[in-house]
Scaffold this motif. Sequence first.
Motif, PDB file in Angstrom:
ATOM      1  N   ASP A   1       0.719  -1.133   0.008  1.00  0.00           N
ATOM      2  CA  ASP A   1       0.172   0.104   0.193  1.00  0.00           C
ATOM      3  C   ASP A   1       0.822   1.394   0.173  1.00  0.00           C
ATOM      4  O   ASP A   1       0.180   2.449  -0.200  1.00  0.00           O
ATOM      5  N   GLY A   2       1.873   1.051   0.188  1.00  0.00           N
ATOM      6  CA  GLY A   2       3.532   2.375   0.270  1.00  0.00           C
ATOM      7  C   GLY A   2       3.915   2.452  -1.279  1.00  0.00           C
ATOM      8  O   GLY A   2       3.392   1.866  -2.370  1.00  0.00           O
ATOM      9  N   ALA A   3       4.742   3.267  -0.491  1.00  0.00           N
ATOM     10  CA  ALA A   3       6.027   3.325  -1.858  1.00  0.00           C
ATOM     11  C   ALA A   3       7.306   3.595  -1.591  1.00  0.00           C
ATOM     12  O   ALA A   3       7.133   4.256  -0.567  1.00  0.00           O
ATOM     13  N   VAL A   4       8.030   3.056  -2.291  1.00  0.00           N
ATOM     14  CA  VAL A   4       9.606   3.560  -1.743  1.00  0.00           C
ATOM     15  C   VAL A   4       9.844   4.875  -2.061  1.00  0.00           C
ATOM     16  O   VAL A   4      10.770   5.252  -1.254  1.00  0.00           O
ATOM     17  N   LEU A   5      10.051   5.642  -3.247  1.00  0.00           N
ATOM     18  CA  LEU A   5       9.885   6.770  -3.558  1.00  0.00           C
ATOM     19  C   LEU A   5       8.741   7.733  -2.769  1.00  0.00           C
ATOM     20  O   LEU A   5       7.701   7.430  -4.016  1.00  0.00           O
ATOM     21  N   ALA A   6       8.722   8.374  -2.377  1.00  0.00           N
ATOM     22  CA  ALA A   6       7.504   9.881  -1.792  1.00  0.00           C
ATOM     23  C   ALA A   6       7.376  10.664  -1.388  1.00  0.00           C
ATOM     24  O   ALA A   6       8.294  11.469  -0.557  1.00  0.00           O
ATOM     25  N   PRO A   7       6.985  11.714  -2.654  1.00  0.00           N
ATOM     26  CA  PRO A   7       6.527  12.866  -2.285  1.00  0.00           C
ATOM     27  C   PRO A   7       6.010  13.036  -0.416  1.00  0.00           C
ATOM     28  O   PRO A   7       4.954  12.553  -0.628  1.00  0.00           O
ATOM     29  N   ALA A   8       6.813  14.123  -0.347  1.00  0.00           N
ATOM     30  CA  ALA A   8       5.907  14.596   1.007  1.00  0.00           C
ATOM     31  C   ALA A   8       5.511  16.118   1.021  1.00  0.00           C
ATOM     32  O   ALA A   8       6.796  16.803   2.091  1.00  0.00           O
ATOM     33  N   ASP A   9       5.473  17.122   0.536  1.00  0.00           N
ATOM     34  CA  ASP A   9       5.181  18.911   1.534  1.00  0.00           C
ATOM     35  C   ASP A   9       6.349  19.454   1.156  1.00  0.00           C
ATOM     36  O   ASP A   9       6.901  19.442   2.219  1.00  0.00           O
ATOM     37  N   GLY A  10       7.246  19.469  -0.144  1.00  0.00           N
ATOM     38  CA  GLY A  10       7.648  19.959  -0.438  1.00  0.00           C
ATOM     39  C   GLY A  10       9.371  19.022  -0.650  1.00  0.00           C
ATOM     40  O   GLY A  10      10.156  19.995  -0.771  1.00  0.00           O
ATOM     41  N   LEU A  11       8.963  17.671  -0.283  1.00  0.00           N
ATOM     42  CA  LEU A  11      10.501  17.138  -0.438  1.00  0.00           C
ATOM     43  C   LEU A  11      10.308  15.876  -0.735  1.00  0.00           C
ATOM     44  O   LEU A  11       9.144  15.690  -0.891  1.00  0.00           O
ATOM     45  N   THR A  12      10.681  14.994  -1.184  1.00  0.00           N
ATOM     46  CA  THR A  12      10.818  13.895  -1.463  1.00  0.00           C
ATOM     47  C   THR A  12      11.603  12.459  -0.351  1.00  0.00           C
ATOM     48  O   THR A  12      12.492  12.587   0.103  1.00  0.00           O
ATOM     49  N   VAL A  13      10.841  11.447   0.096  1.00  0.00           N
ATOM     50  CA  VAL A  13      11.526  10.468   0.867  1.00  0.00           C
ATOM     51  C   VAL A  13      11.814   9.606  -0.792  1.00  0.00           C
ATOM     52  O   VAL A  13      11.173   8.907  -0.749  1.00  0.00           O
ATOM     53  N   TRP A  14      12.917   8.875  -0.129  1.00  0.00           N
ATOM     54  CA  TRP A  14      13.813   8.220  -0.211  1.00  0.00           C
ATOM     55  C   TRP A  14      13.629   6.933   0.448  1.00  0.00           C
ATOM     56  O   TRP A  14      14.579   6.647   1.276  1.00  0.00           O
ATOM     57  N   GLY A  15      13.453   5.481   0.509  1.00  0.00           N
ATOM     58  CA  GLY A  15      13.361   4.876   1.426  1.00  0.00           C
ATOM     59  C   GLY A  15      13.737   3.984   1.620  1.00  0.00           C
ATOM     60  O   GLY A  15      13.680   2.990   2.378  1.00  0.00           O
ATOM     61  N   ALA A  16      14.664   3.491   0.387  1.00  0.00           N
ATOM     62  CA  ALA A  16      15.939   2.065   0.374  1.00  0.00           C
ATOM     63  C   ALA A  16      17.519   2.955   0.068  1.00  0.00           C
ATOM     64  O   ALA A  16      17.779   2.785  -1.153  1.00  0.00           O
ATOM     65  N   PRO A  17      18.006   3.457   1.210  1.00  0.00           N
ATOM     66  CA  PRO A  17      19.644   4.177   0.843  1.00  0.00           C
ATOM     67  C   PRO A  17      19.938   3.345   1.152  1.00  0.00           C
ATOM     68  O   PRO A  17      21.229   3.366   0.196  1.00  0.00           O
ATOM     69  N   GLN A  18      19.766   1.511   1.178  1.00  0.00           N
ATOM     70  CA  GLN A  18      20.613   0.564   0.759  1.00  0.00           C
ATOM     71  C   GLN A  18      21.332   0.099  -0.415  1.00  0.00           C
ATOM     72  O   GLN A  18      21.853  -0.032  -1.041  1.00  0.00           O
ATOM     73  N   VAL A  19      20.675   0.629  -1.442  1.00  0.00           N
ATOM     74  CA  VAL A  19      20.582   0.247  -2.177  1.00  0.00           C
ATOM     75  C   VAL A  19      21.846   1.061  -3.614  1.00  0.00           C
ATOM     76  O   VAL A  19      22.386   0.966  -4.715  1.00  0.00           O
TER      77      VAL A  19
END
Length: 388
Positions: free
Chosen positions: A183-201
């Motif tokens: 139900d989610g995504a690794v690359l997620a835009p949020a209020d003027g910024l972007t969240v990257w949920g896979a820093p191990q990549v």
Amino acid sequence: MSVSTTEEAATSPATGSIGWFRRNRPLLVVAAAFVVAVVLAYVAAPKGGESYPPYDPESPDPDGARALVEVLEDHGVEVDIVRSAKALAASEIGADTTVFVTGTDALGDDTASRLRERAGDASDLILAAPEPYVSAMLDIPYQVTQTSERVEAGCDEPRWKGLSIQADAVAAYDAGSCFGYEDGAVLAPADGLTVWGAPQVLTNEQIVRADNAAVALRLLGNGDHLVWYVPSFEDTSPGEGGSPASLLPRWIQPSLWILLLAVIALAVARGRRLGPLAVEPLPVHVRAGETTRSLGRLYRRAGDRAHAATTLRHAARTRLAQRLRLGRDATPEAVVRAVTHRTGRPETEISALLLDAPYSDGAGVETDHELITLANALAALEEEVRHP
């Protein structure tokens, strides 16, 4: 001479020291093992300025990202690494600049506000897997799930078309567009910024898996300038929290685990274990008469005649109950009634003898004479019960 020499050897300091070491051998072994583990961990740890946090852009460690930085620079991307809010404020950030933030656990309210304010002119502000309290502070959707499976881009954005990522831990967030998982995504835009949920990549060890290298280059090399920001706890205001574990040297964490295991091993080695009962001969046999006289001397020395009288009455009631077959649970009043019936004496007289009531003339046992009189009276009563 030989006997004296033997005694001196048995009581010498050297012999006592050997005995102490034998008694405390398990504790000494655990302590020595812990010291060796700490020394080895310290020796094996990087020295000087070579100790890096995870995802550090200058780290050659498996969880570092030096290889990615070198590839970005080979592709013409100017990479500036900043490690403080002051250095971030001095950086040139324009429309072709991407600001990438790792080590988000060091962000406080003030540093987060300054980061957003300073990166307002950047083409993109990307945070690598922010901690939950950082997500709440920046109004970022919370992490919903993690996976180690291969995740396809699955979105219409051209730069991600046909790509996939895979790492030991990939986090998907509540809201997002690309690299969706459940139900989610690794690359997620949020209020003027972007969240990257896979820093191990992005790390040196896992960048070669799946399409990780291509995704990393397109994520951070979208512009000609990259500012890689590693926040510092020195920039936080008093009272702003971070992760306490991040304040410890990396080499000491394995030592703390070893210390915990050593404490558990010591507790097991020194703890009391249940087993079959072992019958051992007593070192000294004390006669019952000697015990009685010793207790009498203690009572006399303490001057506690009331307690002595109570003990005499209790012992007399116990013996009388056994003699009259009243059972162990017989009450004192039942013993008084049975003795009265057996002897034919008034119940008030028997009660005064056997119960803890004033003995003579309405007063308690206060003198040695009264205590002796009570003892004689109880002995006479027992004899009368035996031979009515």
